[in-house]
Every structure is written in structure tokens, then in C-alpha cells.
Design a protein around this motif. Structure first.
Motif, PDB file in Angstrom:
ATOM      1  N   ASN A   1      -4.965   9.454  -2.296  1.00  0.00           N
ATOM      2  CA  ASN A   1      -4.060   9.674  -2.511  1.00  0.00           C
ATOM      3  C   ASN A   1      -3.133   7.866  -2.276  1.00  0.00           C
ATOM      4  OD1 ASN A   1      -3.617  10.436   0.069  1.00  0.00           O
ATOM      5  ND2 ASN A   1      -2.084  11.625  -0.155  1.00  0.00           N
ATOM      6  N   GLU A   2      -3.362   6.980  -2.043  1.00  0.00           N
ATOM      7  CA  GLU A   2      -3.343   5.663  -1.786  1.00  0.00           C
ATOM      8  C   GLU A   2      -3.436   5.072  -2.555  1.00  0.00           C
ATOM      9  OE1 GLU A   2      -2.624   5.966   3.441  1.00  0.00           O
ATOM     10  OE2 GLU A   2      -4.576   5.013   2.737  1.00  0.00           O
ATOM     11  N   ALA A   3      -2.886   4.286  -3.063  1.00  0.00           N
ATOM     12  CA  ALA A   3      -3.385   2.769  -3.895  1.00  0.00           C
ATOM     13  C   ALA A   3      -3.037   1.403  -2.967  1.00  0.00           C
ATOM     14  CB  ALA A   3      -2.889   3.591  -4.975  1.00  0.00           C
ATOM     15  N   GLY A   4      -3.511   0.942  -3.585  1.00  0.00           N
ATOM     16  CA  GLY A   4      -2.400  -0.817  -3.457  1.00  0.00           C
ATOM     17  C   GLY A   4      -1.555  -0.947  -4.706  1.00  0.00           C
TER      18      GLY A   4
ATOM     19  N   VAL B   1      -4.345  -2.006  -7.848  1.00  0.00           N
ATOM     20  CA  VAL B   1      -5.697  -2.547  -7.938  1.00  0.00           C
ATOM     21  C   VAL B   1      -6.806  -1.913  -7.287  1.00  0.00           C
ATOM     22  CG1 VAL B   1      -4.318  -4.754  -7.866  1.00  0.00           C
ATOM     23  CG2 VAL B   1      -4.596  -4.324  -5.984  1.00  0.00           C
ATOM     24  N   TRP B   2      -6.313  -0.529  -6.681  1.00  0.00           N
ATOM     25  CA  TRP B   2      -7.175   0.139  -5.852  1.00  0.00           C
ATOM     26  C   TRP B   2      -6.528   1.249  -5.626  1.00  0.00           C
ATOM     27  CZ3 TRP B   2      -6.035   1.691  -1.063  1.00  0.00           C
ATOM     28  CH2 TRP B   2      -5.259   1.211  -0.423  1.00  0.00           C
ATOM     29  N   VAL B   3      -7.439   2.570  -5.542  1.00  0.00           N
ATOM     30  CA  VAL B   3      -7.245   4.264  -5.278  1.00  0.00           C
ATOM     31  C   VAL B   3      -7.611   4.993  -3.947  1.00  0.00           C
ATOM     32  CG1 VAL B   3      -6.630   6.225  -6.592  1.00  0.00           C
ATOM     33  CG2 VAL B   3      -5.532   4.212  -7.552  1.00  0.00           C
TER      34      VAL B   3
ATOM     35  N   ARG C   1       1.002  -1.154   0.066  1.00  0.00           N
ATOM     36  CA  ARG C   1      -0.236  -0.174  -0.174  1.00  0.00           C
ATOM     37  C   ARG C   1       0.846   0.772   0.299  1.00  0.00           C
ATOM     38  NH1 ARG C   1      -2.319   3.222   4.801  1.00  0.00           N
ATOM     39  NH2 ARG C   1      -1.567   1.310   6.406  1.00  0.00           N
ATOM     40  N   ILE C   2       0.487   2.156  -0.548  1.00  0.00           N
ATOM     41  CA  ILE C   2       1.628   3.131  -1.344  1.00  0.00           C
ATOM     42  C   ILE C   2       0.777   4.411  -1.360  1.00  0.00           C
ATOM     43  CG2 ILE C   2       3.170   2.515  -2.966  1.00  0.00           C
ATOM     44  CD1 ILE C   2       1.862   3.861  -5.151  1.00  0.00           C
ATOM     45  N   GLU C   3       1.241   5.639  -0.710  1.00  0.00           N
ATOM     46  CA  GLU C   3       0.520   6.998  -0.527  1.00  0.00           C
ATOM     47  C   GLU C   3       1.899   7.808  -1.051  1.00  0.00           C
ATOM     48  OE1 GLU C   3       0.092  10.863   2.853  1.00  0.00           O
ATOM     49  OE2 GLU C   3       0.220   8.442   3.570  1.00  0.00           O
ATOM     50  N   LEU C   4       1.454   8.431  -2.311  1.00  0.00           N
ATOM     51  CA  LEU C   4       1.764   8.922  -3.022  1.00  0.00           C
ATOM     52  C   LEU C   4       1.946  11.001  -2.919  1.00  0.00           C
ATOM     53  CD1 LEU C   4      -0.287   7.557  -6.768  1.00  0.00           C
ATOM     54  CD2 LEU C   4       2.166   7.586  -6.087  1.00  0.00           C
ATOM     55  N   PHE C   5       3.011  11.371  -3.158  1.00  0.00           N
ATOM     56  CA  PHE C   5       3.312  12.497  -2.966  1.00  0.00           C
ATOM     57  C   PHE C   5       2.470  13.410  -4.382  1.00  0.00           C
ATOM     58  CE2 PHE C   5       6.540  10.353  -0.036  1.00  0.00           C
ATOM     59  CZ  PHE C   5       5.955  10.833   1.176  1.00  0.00           C
ATOM     60  N   ASP C   6       1.814  14.244  -4.146  1.00  0.00           N
ATOM     61  CA  ASP C   6       2.018  15.326  -5.326  1.00  0.00           C
ATOM     62  C   ASP C   6       2.046  14.622  -6.842  1.00  0.00           C
ATOM     63  OD1 ASP C   6       2.431  17.361  -3.559  1.00  0.00           O
ATOM     64  OD2 ASP C   6       4.740  17.450  -4.460  1.00  0.00           O
TER      65      ASP C   6
ATOM     66  N   HIS D   1      -0.679  10.671  -8.989  1.00  0.00           N
ATOM     67  CA  HIS D   1      -2.126  10.349  -8.978  1.00  0.00           C
ATOM     68  C   HIS D   1      -2.264   8.968 -10.122  1.00  0.00           C
ATOM     69  CE1 HIS D   1      -6.139   9.672  -9.108  1.00  0.00           C
ATOM     70  NE2 HIS D   1      -6.900   9.677 -10.641  1.00  0.00           N
ATOM     71  N   VAL D   2      -2.088   8.401  -9.622  1.00  0.00           N
ATOM     72  CA  VAL D   2      -2.817   7.015 -10.817  1.00  0.00           C
ATOM     73  C   VAL D   2      -3.568   6.227 -10.818  1.00  0.00           C
ATOM     74  CG1 VAL D   2      -0.196   6.460  -9.400  1.00  0.00           C
ATOM     75  CG2 VAL D   2      -2.343   5.409  -8.245  1.00  0.00           C
ATOM     76  N   ASN D   3      -4.010   5.541 -11.833  1.00  0.00           N
ATOM     77  CA  ASN D   3      -5.406   4.900 -12.110  1.00  0.00           C
ATOM     78  C   ASN D   3      -5.006   3.775 -12.210  1.00  0.00           C
ATOM     79  OD1 ASN D   3      -6.744   7.240 -12.885  1.00  0.00           O
ATOM     80  ND2 ASN D   3      -5.321   7.452 -14.837  1.00  0.00           N
ATOM     81  N   LYS D   4      -6.399   3.276 -11.243  1.00  0.00           N
ATOM     82  CA  LYS D   4      -6.127   1.394 -11.700  1.00  0.00           C
ATOM     83  C   LYS D   4      -6.249   1.208 -13.015  1.00  0.00           C
ATOM     84  CE  LYS D   4      -9.494  -1.929 -10.259  1.00  0.00           C
ATOM     85  NZ  LYS D   4     -11.298  -2.274  -9.763  1.00  0.00           N
TER      86      LYS D   4
END
Length: 92
Positions: free
Chosen positions: A71-74, A66-68, A37-42, A44-47
Motif C-alpha cells: 500500500n506504499e508508493a513512490g 514510479v514504484w509500488v 512516498r505515500i501510504e494509501l488507505f483502502d 490501490h495504484v499502479n506504476k
């Protein structure tokens, strides 16, 4: 609901990454051999996007978003995390 097959370990590691060519920084909130699980700085990502994490000049690993949520994503890794990557990340 899908259950995890490997345990996750909490971290506070910041890594450079590419999604897929856009450069970004991400905080690894937790990680296992098969995902994180990540938290992105500045950024954006898409599933469904592919993300490449740069550990150092010799080691990187890739995964699919696999999920957004905000600003967090799996991320599900393309391949299990290698022993070399685990050692560099001090997870061994």
C-alpha cells in the motif's frame, strides 16, 4: 541505482487525492521538492498512474507513481513543489 537530488522530510500529513479519477486518502510519509512516498488507505495504484494531491480548495499538485510496494508508493512530481504548497503543508 538512481540517487535523489533533493532531501526528503518526514511527515504525517493525510491528504485527499485522485488516482486519476478514483478518490482516495494518502499519508505523506516523506516529501521533497521533487517527490514523495505515500501510504494509501483502502486504495490501490499502479506504476505509471498519475496522482493529484488536494492540499486545500486552492492548491493541488500532481505526480506520477514510479514504484509500488503493497500500500506504499513512490511519486515523482510533475513540477517542483511550489512555495505556496510548501507553506500550506508547513514545510517552509
Amino acid at each position: 541505482m538512481q540517487t535523489r537530488t533533493t532531501n526528503r522530510q518526514g511527515t504525517n500529513i493525510v491528504l485527499n487525492c485522485r488516482v486519476p479519477v478514483q478518490r482516495a486518502q494518502a499519508l505523506l510519509c516523506d516529501i521533497s521538492l521533487t517527490g514523495c512516498r505515500i501510504e494509501l488507505f483502502d486504495s490501490h495504484v499502479n506504476k505509471g498512474s498519475t496522482v493529484f494531491f488536494e492540499i486545500d480548495e486552492k492548491n493541488e499538485f500532481a505526480g506520477q507513481i514510479v514504484w509500488v510496494r503493497g500500500n506504499e508508493a513512490g511519486v515523482r512530481f510533475m513540477h517542483r513543489l511550489s512555495p505556496a504548497a510548501m507553506q500550506v503543508l508547513e514545510l517552509d
